[in-house]
Design a protein around this motif. Structure first.
Motif, PDB file in Angstrom:
ATOM      1  N   ALA A 105       2.413  -8.127   3.439  1.00 48.36           N
ATOM      2  CA  ALA A 105       1.396  -7.085   3.233  1.00 48.36           C
ATOM      3  C   ALA A 105       1.297  -6.719   1.754  1.00 48.36           C
ATOM      4  O   ALA A 105       0.299  -6.125   1.341  1.00 48.36           O
ATOM      5  CB  ALA A 105       1.746  -5.856   4.064  1.00 48.36           C
ATOM      6  N   ILE A 112      -6.075  -6.101   2.383  1.00 48.62           N
ATOM      7  CA  ILE A 112      -5.929  -4.912   3.235  1.00 48.62           C
ATOM      8  C   ILE A 112      -6.814  -3.780   2.719  1.00 48.62           C
ATOM      9  O   ILE A 112      -7.519  -3.118   3.490  1.00 48.62           O
ATOM     10  CB  ILE A 112      -4.440  -4.484   3.298  1.00 48.62           C
ATOM     11  N   ALA A 116      -9.975  -1.609   4.220  1.00 43.33           N
ATOM     12  CA  ALA A 116      -9.865  -0.149   4.368  1.00 43.33           C
ATOM     13  C   ALA A 116     -11.001   0.606   3.690  1.00 43.33           C
ATOM     14  O   ALA A 116     -11.164   1.802   3.927  1.00 43.33           O
ATOM     15  CB  ALA A 116      -8.525   0.303   3.791  1.00 43.33           C
ATOM     16  N   ILE A 121      -7.755   5.848   6.914  1.00 43.82           N
ATOM     17  CA  ILE A 121      -6.492   5.186   7.282  1.00 43.82           C
ATOM     18  C   ILE A 121      -5.608   6.178   8.023  1.00 43.82           C
ATOM     19  O   ILE A 121      -5.486   7.338   7.633  1.00 43.82           O
ATOM     20  CB  ILE A 121      -5.758   4.666   6.018  1.00 43.82           C
ATOM     21  N   LEU A 123      -1.598   6.255   9.448  1.00 47.23           N
ATOM     22  CA  LEU A 123      -0.385   5.476   9.266  1.00 47.23           C
ATOM     23  C   LEU A 123       0.660   5.821  10.327  1.00 47.23           C
ATOM     24  O   LEU A 123       0.931   7.004  10.559  1.00 47.23           O
ATOM     25  CB  LEU A 123       0.167   5.815   7.880  1.00 47.23           C
ATOM     26  N   ILE A 325      -2.683   1.651  10.656  1.00 49.02           N
ATOM     27  CA  ILE A 325      -1.669   0.677  10.220  1.00 49.02           C
ATOM     28  C   ILE A 325      -0.334   1.109  10.815  1.00 49.02           C
ATOM     29  O   ILE A 325       0.096   2.254  10.626  1.00 49.02           O
ATOM     30  CB  ILE A 325      -1.575   0.629   8.676  1.00 49.02           C
ATOM     31  N   TYR A 326       0.305   0.199  11.548  1.00 49.80           N
ATOM     32  CA  TYR A 326       1.601   0.516  12.172  1.00 49.80           C
ATOM     33  C   TYR A 326       2.656  -0.395  11.553  1.00 49.80           C
ATOM     34  O   TYR A 326       2.527  -1.625  11.564  1.00 49.80           O
ATOM     35  CB  TYR A 326       1.516   0.270  13.687  1.00 49.80           C
ATOM     36  N   ILE A 327       3.710   0.210  11.025  1.00 50.79           N
ATOM     37  CA  ILE A 327       4.779  -0.596  10.406  1.00 50.79           C
ATOM     38  C   ILE A 327       6.063  -0.426  11.222  1.00 50.79           C
ATOM     39  O   ILE A 327       6.535   0.698  11.429  1.00 50.79           O
ATOM     40  CB  ILE A 327       5.031  -0.178   8.939  1.00 50.79           C
ATOM     41  N   GLY A 346      -7.084  -1.606  13.911  1.00 49.83           N
ATOM     42  CA  GLY A 346      -6.115  -1.710  12.837  1.00 49.83           C
ATOM     43  C   GLY A 346      -5.187  -2.872  13.080  1.00 49.83           C
ATOM     44  O   GLY A 346      -5.523  -3.805  13.814  1.00 49.83           O
ATOM     45  N   ILE A 349       2.258  -4.290  10.929  1.00 51.65           N
ATOM     46  CA  ILE A 349       3.021  -4.976   9.882  1.00 51.65           C
ATOM     47  C   ILE A 349       4.463  -5.042  10.384  1.00 51.65           C
ATOM     48  O   ILE A 349       5.103  -4.010  10.608  1.00 51.65           O
ATOM     49  CB  ILE A 349       2.962  -4.212   8.545  1.00 51.65           C
TER      50      ILE A 349
END
Ligand SMILES: O=P(O)(O)OC[C@H]1O[C@H](O[C@H]2O[C@H](CO)[C@@H](O)[C@H](O)[C@H]2O)[C@H](O)[C@@H](O)[C@@H]1O
Length: 386
Positions: A105, A112, A116, A121, A123, A325-327, A346, A349
């Motif tokens: 990423a 990315i 966006a 966004i 998170l 965005i999911y990490i 979305g 990551i």
């Protein structure tokens, strides 16, 4: 030299190492509709078979032991032959090949941010292995002050939520920031902003107050399971007491059975003891985390559903201009990666330093790269506002 030094050129170098690139594809086709990733292979079945002859046959035949052995790949960073820029081992080459499917990423940051542009966004961050490095003692999995500062800054620009397997209280205590939203017990304990439409849609969602006395929505879909979970936790504490290194963690609506510090020759014993208790509780199920067995209620709820719930709570679920965005680093995070790609809202990551099947679109190597990514988001957003 570390991989981080120059992903792009290393990827070019290693392109010759694989004939599979065209099969894998890359998210370069992502454009502004970030869906994709591959189908996640859920690994061994987690249903509990009836008991067989020998004591340990159960946990061997149902795949628990295999899952336990593969549950936390050794942490490593790519080492490169100085001056040659080629991967120094087969494992490194495999990782670099994997990066073609799940690009960094950081090296894909421009792609990315192009996605966006003009979007809101949101998170979502997992905690262990994402914001804090994996350590032997789960009670001491602290995040660094630098990471805390990065999360605080990113939350100033984007709605940010932590979604953890830990109890909500514990993860809040570790993160220590009041400006975030928190979901504990793998999403089975959520505090979100007060929104009537949400409590109308979800029967287990009630109005409550947070630590600061602010009115919030409290959502605990597994509330009825609490007495059962407590009962099983106490049985588990007793049954692993004599296994050196085994540890039970109370995550409120889930129980973690840690075996990271247990001799590998005793893992089957841990599995068998847990199995022997679980078989009497058909309303509980077991999932595998990183050197941890997680006991949880059988309800149709997971981190993916928690993301949807939080988007709804934030008033973002009906907007087409949202990029979530999911990490995360764990198997349980795959549910969230999957939901985001399915609803085309979305992407995930995956934090991993070793190749893994995933529903994520991008990857980051470890929490230090997560921090770098968060800081890059802040820099990008603040520049765009100037
Ligand atoms: O959803 P998460 O926030 O990632 O929580 C998942 C589990 O994380 C913790 O265990 C893991 O991290 C520990 C500390 O680094 C490590 O010792 C352990 O081996 C890992 O499995 C936490 O202790 C569990 O309760 C969470 O379910």
């Amino acid at each position: 030299m570390e991989l981080k030094a120059n992903h792009t050129s290393l990827l070019a170098e290693t392109a010759t190492l694989t004939r599979t690139r065209s099969r894998l594809g890359t998210p370069s086709t992502l454009s502004c509709s970030p869906t994709g990733g591959s189908t996640f292979l859920h690994g061994p079945s987690l249903t509990i078979p009836r008991k067989k002859n020998g004591v340990l046959d159960d946990v061997r035949s149902n795949g628990w032991l295999d899952a336990m052995r593969s549950s936390s790949p050794t942490h490593k960073k790519i080492s490169m032959d100085v001056g040659h820029g080629v991967a120094s081992s087969e494992a490194d080459a495999a990782y670099l090949t994997w990066l073609l499917e799940f690009p960094s990423a950081l090296s894909s940051f421009e792609q990315i941010t192009n996605c966006a542009k003009g979007k809101k966004i949101a998170l979502f961050l997992d905690y262990d292995g994402t914001l804090s490095p994996i350590v032997d003692n789960p009670d001491r999995a602290y995040m660094s002050d630098k990471m805390r500062a990065a999360v605080k800054s990113v939350a100033e620009y984007f709605p940010t939520a932590i979604i953890s397997g830990r109890s909500r209280e514990k993860v809040h205590e570790f993160v220590g920031l009041t400006e975030l939203h928190y979901a504990g017990s793998h999403g089975m304990d959520i505090i979100g902003p007060l929104r009537e439409s949400v409590s109308d849609n979800h029967p287990n969602c009630i109005r409550s107050t947070d630590k600061k006395g602010k009115e919030v929505n409290l959502f605990q879909p597994a509330a009825d399971f609490l007495p059962m979970i407590d009962e099983v936790r106490m049985l588990l504490v007793e049954c692993i007491r004599d296994i050196k290194g085994a540890k039970i963690e109370n995550n409120k609506f889930c129980v973690s059975v840690h075996y990271r510090n247990v001799d590998e020759e005793n893992w089957d014993l841990v599995a068998q003891r847990v199995y022997d208790i679980m078989k009497d509780y058909p309303h509980l199920r077991l999932t595998h985390g990183r050197k941890v067995l997680e006991v949880r209620p059988v309800i149709d709820w997971d981190k993916g559903k928690a993301v949807t719930f939080l988007l709804e709570s934030l008033g973002l679920n009906d907007d087409d201009d949202v990029l979530a965005i999911y990490i995360g680093d764990d198997r349980t995070d795959e549910d969230a990666f999957k939901v985001l790609s399915e609803v085309n809202k979305g992407f995930g990551i995956l934090v991993s330093s070793a190749p893994k099947e995933s529903n994520a679109v991008y990857s980051l190597c470890d929490p230090s790269e997560v921090m770098e990514f968060l800081k890059s988001l802040v820099a990008w957003k603040s520049n765009s506002l100037e």
